[in-house]
Design an enzyme around this catalytic site. Structure first.
Site, PDB file in Angstrom:
ATOM      1  N   ARG A  11      -2.716  96.591 -16.158  1.00 35.08           N
ATOM      2  CA  ARG A  11      -3.916  96.128 -15.441  1.00 35.08           C
ATOM      3  C   ARG A  11      -3.600  94.916 -14.570  1.00 35.08           C
ATOM      4  O   ARG A  11      -4.237  94.705 -13.537  1.00 35.08           O
ATOM      5  CB  ARG A  11      -5.054  95.830 -16.416  1.00 35.08           C
ATOM      6  CG  ARG A  11      -4.779  94.725 -17.399  1.00 35.08           C
ATOM      7  CD  ARG A  11      -5.997  94.440 -18.275  1.00 35.08           C
ATOM      8  NE  ARG A  11      -5.692  93.540 -19.364  1.00 35.08           N
ATOM      9  CZ  ARG A  11      -6.516  92.592 -19.802  1.00 35.08           C
ATOM     10  NH1 ARG A  11      -7.706  92.441 -19.259  1.00 35.08           N
ATOM     11  NH2 ARG A  11      -6.169  91.823 -20.807  1.00 35.08           N
ATOM     12  N   SER A  37     -11.780  91.990 -16.643  1.00 31.38           N
ATOM     13  CA  SER A  37     -10.934  92.803 -17.514  1.00 31.38           C
ATOM     14  C   SER A  37      -9.988  93.708 -16.729  1.00 31.38           C
ATOM     15  O   SER A  37      -8.829  93.875 -17.084  1.00 31.38           O
ATOM     16  CB  SER A  37     -11.806  93.665 -18.436  1.00 31.38           C
ATOM     17  OG  SER A  37     -12.646  92.844 -19.210  1.00 31.38           O
ATOM     18  N   GLU A  58     -22.199 102.425 -13.907  1.00 34.84           N
ATOM     19  CA  GLU A  58     -21.011 103.118 -13.409  1.00 34.84           C
ATOM     20  C   GLU A  58     -21.335 104.316 -12.529  1.00 34.84           C
ATOM     21  O   GLU A  58     -20.609 104.629 -11.582  1.00 34.84           O
ATOM     22  CB  GLU A  58     -20.138 103.571 -14.597  1.00 34.84           C
ATOM     23  CG  GLU A  58     -19.601 102.433 -15.467  1.00 34.84           C
ATOM     24  CD  GLU A  58     -20.637 101.855 -16.419  1.00 34.84           C
ATOM     25  OE1 GLU A  58     -21.693 102.486 -16.622  1.00 34.84           O
ATOM     26  OE2 GLU A  58     -20.391 100.762 -16.975  1.00 34.84           O
ATOM     27  N   PHE A  83     -15.688 103.808 -19.852  1.00 35.59           N
ATOM     28  CA  PHE A  83     -16.979 103.740 -19.164  1.00 35.59           C
ATOM     29  C   PHE A  83     -16.957 104.502 -17.835  1.00 35.59           C
ATOM     30  O   PHE A  83     -18.009 104.898 -17.336  1.00 35.59           O
ATOM     31  CB  PHE A  83     -17.417 102.295 -18.973  1.00 35.59           C
ATOM     32  CG  PHE A  83     -17.482 101.529 -20.271  1.00 35.59           C
ATOM     33  CD1 PHE A  83     -17.992 102.127 -21.422  1.00 35.59           C
ATOM     34  CD2 PHE A  83     -17.004 100.232 -20.362  1.00 35.59           C
ATOM     35  CE1 PHE A  83     -18.031 101.445 -22.627  1.00 35.59           C
ATOM     36  CE2 PHE A  83     -17.044  99.537 -21.571  1.00 35.59           C
ATOM     37  CZ  PHE A  83     -17.552 100.147 -22.710  1.00 35.59           C
ATOM     38  N   HIS A 108      -7.939  99.497 -19.926  1.00 36.94           N
ATOM     39  CA  HIS A 108      -8.133  99.522 -21.377  1.00 36.94           C
ATOM     40  C   HIS A 108      -8.081 100.946 -21.931  1.00 36.94           C
ATOM     41  O   HIS A 108      -8.827 101.297 -22.840  1.00 36.94           O
ATOM     42  CB  HIS A 108      -9.455  98.848 -21.769  1.00 36.94           C
ATOM     43  CG  HIS A 108      -9.474  97.365 -21.495  1.00 36.94           C
ATOM     44  ND1 HIS A 108      -9.198  96.829 -20.263  1.00 36.94           N
ATOM     45  CD2 HIS A 108      -9.753  96.309 -22.305  1.00 36.94           C
ATOM     46  CE1 HIS A 108      -9.298  95.507 -20.314  1.00 36.94           C
ATOM     47  NE2 HIS A 108      -9.628  95.169 -21.534  1.00 36.94           N
ATOM     48  N   ASP A 116     -10.916  96.001 -30.128  1.00 33.59           N
ATOM     49  CA  ASP A 116     -12.283  96.380 -29.742  1.00 33.59           C
ATOM     50  C   ASP A 116     -12.755  97.620 -30.499  1.00 33.59           C
ATOM     51  O   ASP A 116     -13.955  97.873 -30.614  1.00 33.59           O
ATOM     52  CB  ASP A 116     -12.365  96.637 -28.233  1.00 33.59           C
ATOM     53  CG  ASP A 116     -12.654  95.365 -27.443  1.00 33.59           C
ATOM     54  OD1 ASP A 116     -13.114  94.380 -28.059  1.00 33.59           O
ATOM     55  OD2 ASP A 116     -12.416  95.362 -26.228  1.00 33.59           O
ATOM     56  N   ARG A 166      -4.636  97.585 -21.420  1.00 26.73           N
ATOM     57  CA  ARG A 166      -5.046  96.191 -21.604  1.00 26.73           C
ATOM     58  C   ARG A 166      -3.861  95.291 -21.919  1.00 26.73           C
ATOM     59  O   ARG A 166      -3.778  94.172 -21.420  1.00 26.73           O
ATOM     60  CB  ARG A 166      -6.043  96.107 -22.759  1.00 26.73           C
ATOM     61  CG  ARG A 166      -6.502  94.690 -23.054  1.00 26.73           C
ATOM     62  CD  ARG A 166      -7.391  94.625 -24.287  1.00 26.73           C
ATOM     63  NE  ARG A 166      -7.959  93.293 -24.460  1.00 26.73           N
ATOM     64  CZ  ARG A 166      -7.319  92.253 -24.984  1.00 26.73           C
ATOM     65  NH1 ARG A 166      -6.067  92.405 -25.402  1.00 26.73           N
ATOM     66  NH2 ARG A 166      -7.907  91.083 -25.108  1.00 26.73           N
TER      67      ARG A 166
END
Lengths: 315, 275
Positions: A11, A37, A58, A83, A108, A116, A166
């Site tokens: 990322r 993020s 989204e 998402f 992620h 998470d 991530r």
């Protein structure tokens, strides 16, 4: 290729690439409240005029990107991989179907995301986006390759989905060998005749470690960074079918439909050879450290070593 | 690029009648399609293409054209009828409606049909696309405008309200929405499926400028388009009250003709009524 070094998360490479596109006024960046993020925040800080905040929404983001793309812009839209899936039908009907060049980045991805827990760990994104006509699907292994492949997307002529991770893993690339990276072409990192390990994302690191362990056991493996899941580098796979006669795929993703699926579909339809698949075995993740999760999911280098031995026995 | 076609209200009304005939013909010839929502929307479509939109038949993709986004893509016969009037489609193109290889796909499709700016068919997406067009126009310092038509049943899609919020947040003054408030959706009357109560109040509570009109009164249609054009400090919404199937007696306010073709006998009757 040069030895792995310190490393950065893929990322970070996405964010770095956006910064390198600041001078291109046709590049626009879209965010859904996760810019910190996905690392699109770096671009926002430098060029807010070309950054569009869409809030936690989204589905809207996908079509706003499509509208901008048909007006001559090159949109890079990002959110968590998981998402992005909320907008899957928007990507299907609003982007892929009319072949509108929108570049979607899902960060992620995979169980490597860690603490998470399972709600944030997409293990199906590569599979679902791969089913869409016109879509390019990419999953780089480190920050340097993510940066280079994102930069190549600027002039790409079809919509794309790129999954980033991530967390950091040791780098597989240095600045000196980015010219080896090309969308749609696997990169051979180690050469051997006994088996070919095709890996993507954070699993390339595990595959490289497996290579070292296998050498000690006298097994010579080819290791490929298969950063592009679609279009698949079928020429390379055909060459390796003849050379090695057996494959192990390795991905931080369900074994259903992702890299394993893509490779197996090609191999069985052309020149069938044994394939073993390292990936998440049709289950959801849970909270834990990245390495702990790789272990309980069977995604460590030792699991790849075992798979190599199984597949060689099947040759 | 010419703005509209230079038609006055009487001429627009005549154009709408021709379009109504073509809508019913297309659906009858295809044996399928969505006449009801095309007939409710057609007066506004005629108002937009005949009075307002800057588009170029010689260059359908001209970058500085206005955009029209038919979000309720099943109302495709209405769009094709008006594109025919504006010169994008020939009469024989209209005969390809729902036929293999035809430019007139079942739902409007930008890849198949000149003059179509958005590939629809899945409800709820057009406003977001229009916002993207509007943001791009602002970045380009262009005066082009995006006009988006939504169905009232379509407002049940959550994505619509994501877009409604975004348009206000970004103070988008170059996106205009028209809600075709005909009160009927696929299965039944909207009030039986999912009540939406006061649509105008909903849009204005989010911060939109709103005007309500009779969507079958051409003078009101033209005035509303001119009003929306004057709203430049944020998004504007025209809520037009319409009758589903307007102009064909047995289709009017009849949920059966949301998505059904007339029989041969019904077709003859409709042609008589629209003569």
């Amino acid at each position: 290729m040069s030895a792995p070094s310190g490393g950065g998360a893929s990322r970070d490479g996405y964010g770095a690439a956006l910064l390198e596109m600041l001078d291109d006024d046709k590049v626009v960046v879209l965010e859904a409240d996760l810019g910190k993020s996905t690392k699109s925040c770096l671009f926002r800080a430098e060029k807010p005029s070309h950054t569009v905040s869409l809030g936690i929404a989204e589905q809207n983001m996908m079509l706003v990107a499509a509208g901008m793309a048909t007006s001559g812009y090159v949109p890079f839209a990002s959110t968590f991989a998981i998402f992005s899936e909320r907008g899957f039908e928007q990507v299907r009907n609003g982007i892929a179907r009319p072949n509108i060049v929108v570049h979607l980045c899902g960060s992620h991805g995979g169980i490597h995301t860690g603490t998470d827990g399972s709600s944030a760990q997409s293990i199906e994104d590569l599979a679902i986006y791969r089913t869409l006509p016109n879509m390019t699907v990419i999953h780089p292994c480190d920050d340097i390759s993510a940066r280079e492949l994102t930069l190549q997307l600027r002039n790409h002529d079809s919509p794309s989905y790129m999954r980033t991770a991530r967390n950091k893993v040791p780098r597989a690339y240095s600045e000196d060998d980015i010219q080896k990276l090309q969308i749609g072409k696997g990169v051979v990192h180690r050469e051997g005749d006994d088996v070919a390990i095709l890996a993507c994302g954070v699993m390339l690191n595990e595959a490289m470690n497996a290579h070292t362990e296998l050498e000690q056991a006298g097994i010579h493996a080819t290791v490929v960074d298969m950063h592009t899941i679609k279009p698949l580098d079928t020429k390379l796979i055909d060459d390796l079918t003849r050379k090695c006669g057996a494959f192990v795929t390795a991905e931080d993703h369900s074994v259903i439909g992702g890299l394993a699926g893509a490779v197996s579909e090609h191999v069985v339809a052309n020149q069938p050879v044994p394939v073993e698949m390292i990936g998440v075995q049709d289950r959801f993740g849970e909270s834990g450290g990245s390495d702990e999760l790789l272990q309980i999911m069977g995604l460590k280098s030792s699991d790849i070593v075992d798979a190599v031995k199984r597949v060689i026995a099947r040759k | 690029m010419e703005r509209g076609m230079g038609f006055n209200v009487t001429e627009l009304e005549a154009m709408a009648k021709r379009c109504r005939r073509n809508i019913v013909k297309m659906v009858y010839n295809a044996g399928a399609g969505h006449p009801g929502g095309s007939l409710s929307a057609i007066d506004m479509l005629v108002g937009l293409y005949g009075h307002r939109l800057r588009v170029d038949t010689d260059s359908p993709k001209a970058s500085d054209r206005d955009r029209f986004i038919m979000s309720k893509g099943h109302a495709s016969p209405g769009v094709y009828a008006v594109l025919h009037e504006r010169g994008f489609l020939t009469e024989s193109d209209l005969d390809t409606f729902r036929k293999l290889g035809g430019s007139c796909q079942g739902h409007v499709d930008m890849k198949w049909c000149p003059g179509v700016d958005f590939s629809a068919g899945s409800l709820g997406m057009g406003l977001s696309f229009g916002i993207g067009c509007g943001l791009a126009a602002t970045l380009d310092s262009s005066e082009r405008t995006a006009w988006v038509m939504l169905g009232d049943g379509e407002l049940q899609e959550g994505q619509i309200w994501e877009g409604v919020m975004a348009a206000v947040h970004h103070e988008i003054g170059n996106v205009k929405v028209i809600v075709d408030r005909n009160g009927i959706q696929n299965d039944d009357f909207c009030d039986h499926q999912m009540r939406m109560f006061d649509v105008s109040e909903k849009f204005s509570s989010f911060g939109w400028s709103v005007m309500e009109i009779d969507g079958h009164n051409m003078e009101e249609v033209v005035n509303a388009i001119d009003w929306a054009d004057q709203v430049t400090d944020g998004p504007a919404c025209i809520v037009m009250h319409t009758v589903k199937g307007k102009g064909v007696s047995f289709m009017e306010n009849n949920p059966k003709f949301h998505g059904a073709a007339p029989s041969e006998e019904q077709f003859q009757l409709a042609m008589e009524e629209l003569a």
